[in-house]
Design an enzyme around this catalytic site. Structure first.
Site, PDB file in Angstrom:
ATOM      1  N   ASN A   1       5.685  -1.304  -2.336  1.00  0.00           N
ATOM      2  CA  ASN A   1       4.572  -1.741  -3.183  1.00  0.00           C
ATOM      3  C   ASN A   1       3.372  -0.806  -3.171  1.00  0.00           C
ATOM      4  O   ASN A   1       2.486  -0.928  -4.009  1.00  0.00           O
ATOM      5  CB  ASN A   1       4.127  -3.154  -2.782  1.00  0.00           C
ATOM      6  CG  ASN A   1       3.681  -3.245  -1.335  1.00  0.00           C
ATOM      7  OD1 ASN A   1       4.383  -2.810  -0.430  1.00  0.00           O
ATOM      8  ND2 ASN A   1       2.512  -3.813  -1.104  1.00  0.00           N
ATOM      9  N   HIS A   2       3.308   0.150  -2.253  1.00  0.00           N
ATOM     10  CA  HIS A   2       2.199   1.102  -2.230  1.00  0.00           C
ATOM     11  C   HIS A   2       2.557   2.447  -2.870  1.00  0.00           C
ATOM     12  O   HIS A   2       1.775   3.388  -2.796  1.00  0.00           O
ATOM     13  CB  HIS A   2       1.737   1.355  -0.784  1.00  0.00           C
ATOM     14  CG  HIS A   2       1.095   0.173  -0.156  1.00  0.00           C
ATOM     15  ND1 HIS A   2       0.973   0.026   1.220  1.00  0.00           N
ATOM     16  CD2 HIS A   2       0.534  -0.942  -0.691  1.00  0.00           C
ATOM     17  CE1 HIS A   2       0.380  -1.121   1.487  1.00  0.00           C
ATOM     18  NE2 HIS A   2       0.107  -1.718   0.349  1.00  0.00           N
TER      19      HIS A   2
ATOM     20  N   HIS B   1       6.526  -3.818   8.997  1.00  0.00           N
ATOM     21  CA  HIS B   1       6.158  -2.906  10.091  1.00  0.00           C
ATOM     22  C   HIS B   1       6.454  -3.460  11.485  1.00  0.00           C
ATOM     23  O   HIS B   1       6.047  -2.853  12.473  1.00  0.00           O
ATOM     24  CB  HIS B   1       4.666  -2.521  10.023  1.00  0.00           C
ATOM     25  CG  HIS B   1       4.301  -1.730   8.815  1.00  0.00           C
ATOM     26  ND1 HIS B   1       3.224  -0.862   8.796  1.00  0.00           N
ATOM     27  CD2 HIS B   1       4.831  -1.660   7.571  1.00  0.00           C
ATOM     28  CE1 HIS B   1       3.115  -0.309   7.592  1.00  0.00           C
ATOM     29  NE2 HIS B   1       4.091  -0.788   6.833  1.00  0.00           N
TER      30      HIS B   1
ATOM     31  N   GLU C   1       6.325   4.993   2.159  1.00  0.00           N
ATOM     32  CA  GLU C   1       5.315   4.504   1.214  1.00  0.00           C
ATOM     33  C   GLU C   1       3.906   4.417   1.798  1.00  0.00           C
ATOM     34  O   GLU C   1       2.958   4.241   1.062  1.00  0.00           O
ATOM     35  CB  GLU C   1       5.733   3.143   0.657  1.00  0.00           C
ATOM     36  CG  GLU C   1       5.643   2.010   1.630  1.00  0.00           C
ATOM     37  CD  GLU C   1       5.017   0.759   1.005  1.00  0.00           C
ATOM     38  OE1 GLU C   1       4.840   0.719  -0.215  1.00  0.00           O
ATOM     39  OE2 GLU C   1       4.685  -0.151   1.767  1.00  0.00           O
TER      40      GLU C   1
ATOM     41  N   HIS D   1       8.653  -2.990   5.100  1.00  0.00           N
ATOM     42  CA  HIS D   1       7.362  -3.509   4.640  1.00  0.00           C
ATOM     43  C   HIS D   1       6.537  -4.199   5.720  1.00  0.00           C
ATOM     44  O   HIS D   1       5.325  -4.017   5.774  1.00  0.00           O
ATOM     45  CB  HIS D   1       7.513  -4.471   3.447  1.00  0.00           C
ATOM     46  CG  HIS D   1       6.212  -5.076   2.996  1.00  0.00           C
ATOM     47  ND1 HIS D   1       5.200  -4.329   2.435  1.00  0.00           N
ATOM     48  CD2 HIS D   1       5.754  -6.356   3.027  1.00  0.00           C
ATOM     49  CE1 HIS D   1       4.179  -5.122   2.140  1.00  0.00           C
ATOM     50  NE2 HIS D   1       4.494  -6.349   2.492  1.00  0.00           N
TER      51      HIS D   1
ATOM     52  N   HIS E   1      12.345  -3.993   0.305  1.00  0.00           N
ATOM     53  CA  HIS E   1      10.957  -3.907   0.748  1.00  0.00           C
ATOM     54  C   HIS E   1      10.289  -5.230   0.386  1.00  0.00           C
ATOM     55  O   HIS E   1       9.892  -5.450  -0.759  1.00  0.00           O
ATOM     56  CB  HIS E   1      10.277  -2.733   0.036  1.00  0.00           C
ATOM     57  CG  HIS E   1       8.993  -2.315   0.664  1.00  0.00           C
ATOM     58  ND1 HIS E   1       8.917  -1.498   1.766  1.00  0.00           N
ATOM     59  CD2 HIS E   1       7.698  -2.600   0.335  1.00  0.00           C
ATOM     60  CE1 HIS E   1       7.665  -1.285   2.093  1.00  0.00           C
ATOM     61  NE2 HIS E   1       6.901  -1.950   1.237  1.00  0.00           N
TER      62      HIS E   1
ATOM     63  N   ASP F   1       8.859   2.171   8.020  1.00  0.00           N
ATOM     64  CA  ASP F   1       7.664   2.678   7.334  1.00  0.00           C
ATOM     65  C   ASP F   1       6.872   3.676   8.181  1.00  0.00           C
ATOM     66  O   ASP F   1       6.360   3.333   9.255  1.00  0.00           O
ATOM     67  CB  ASP F   1       6.737   1.523   6.975  1.00  0.00           C
ATOM     68  CG  ASP F   1       7.382   0.505   6.045  1.00  0.00           C
ATOM     69  OD1 ASP F   1       8.483   0.019   6.364  1.00  0.00           O
ATOM     70  OD2 ASP F   1       6.770   0.168   5.017  1.00  0.00           O
TER      71      ASP F   1
END
Length: 255
Positions: free
Chosen positions: A67-68, A175, A39, A173, A148, A8
């Protein structure tokens, strides 16, 4: 096929680190396919036109999300128009964008699929059912999956479910890069989480004080990407063109 996958990317700090590091990583790895999760690449969260453009200009072939992905409304049209940016395939069919991309370059052909977990996250369809459906209708030897998801158990279970059926599964997701890169018994390469491309002195790429205050007070807090020295996490994998199985996988962790 030689595959480079980067975790990410967070804000302008992560984008700038990607700009300097990705060309060198591609040169080192001789990557045939480069995948970047973008994302969180916009400073105001999500992915924007400008951050997507920068990621592509750095050398990414495909941008996966999560999800973002819908935080910036300006990206909706790009998701429908730009085949190289994909969102989780197990979102509602009417959601902007598509969940997979067939990469074709010279003799190389690979299907890249983006999925969302369901544990502690919201997704329209089970990632297990979704990938089974996609595999049933796509006859492609090399398949790469970005899952993710929040739960490490869900990522690992999905990889086990897909072992021998896809080439490579990597998680995004959280990180935080995991130290469990491996080749599963059926030949599927796997790592639970790629990590991130973001400020090293941070909480998951965000300013530390904001994250700490929110956890202490339980009050809403608008997170902002941190700045400073950035790390870049990911993996390099080699996939046998004839069998579609991973023959080598290693972590990338540079500061």
């Amino acid at each position: 096929m030689r595959v480079l996958a980067i975790g990410d990317v967070v804000g302008s700090c992560g984008c700038q680190r990607l700009k300097t590091a990705l060309p060198e990583l591609k040169k080192w790895s001789k990557a045939d396919l480069t995948i970047v999760n973008g994302e969180n690449s916009a400073d105001s969260n999500g992915i924007s036109r400008s951050s997507a453009s920068l990621i592509f200009s750095c050398g990414a072939d495909i941008i996966t999300t999560g999800n973002h992905v819908y935080r910036q409304r300006e990206i909706y049209d790009e998701l429908d128009r730009e085949a190289g940016i994909i969102r989780p395939a197990n979102y509602h069919p009417d959601a902007p964008g598509t969940g997979s991309y067939l990469f074709e370059k010279g003799r190389f052909r690979a299907l890249v699929v983006n999925l969302s977990g369901q544990l502690f996250m919201e997704a329209y369809e089970s990632p297990f059912a979704c990938i089974d459906r996609l595999l049933a209708k796509n006859n492609v030897r090399i398949v790469i999956v970005d899952i993710h998801a929040e739960a490490t158990s869900e990522k690992t279970a999905l990889a086990c479910h897909l072992d021998g059926r896809v080439s490579l599964v990597f998680g995004t997701h959280t990180h935080v890069q995991t130290a469990d890169e491996k080749i599963l018994p059926g030949g599927t390469g796997y790592i639970t989480d790629l990590g991130m491309c973001a400020a090293a002195d941070s909480v998951l790429g965000m300013k530390k004080d904001l994250a700490v205050r929110r956890l202490i007070t339980k009050m809403p807090e608008r997170f902002e990407p941190a700045s400073g020295s950035c790390l870049i996490n990911g993996i390099f994998a080699e996939i046998d063109d004839n069998t579609g199985k991973t023959i080598h996988i290693e972590r990338i962790n540079l500061i």
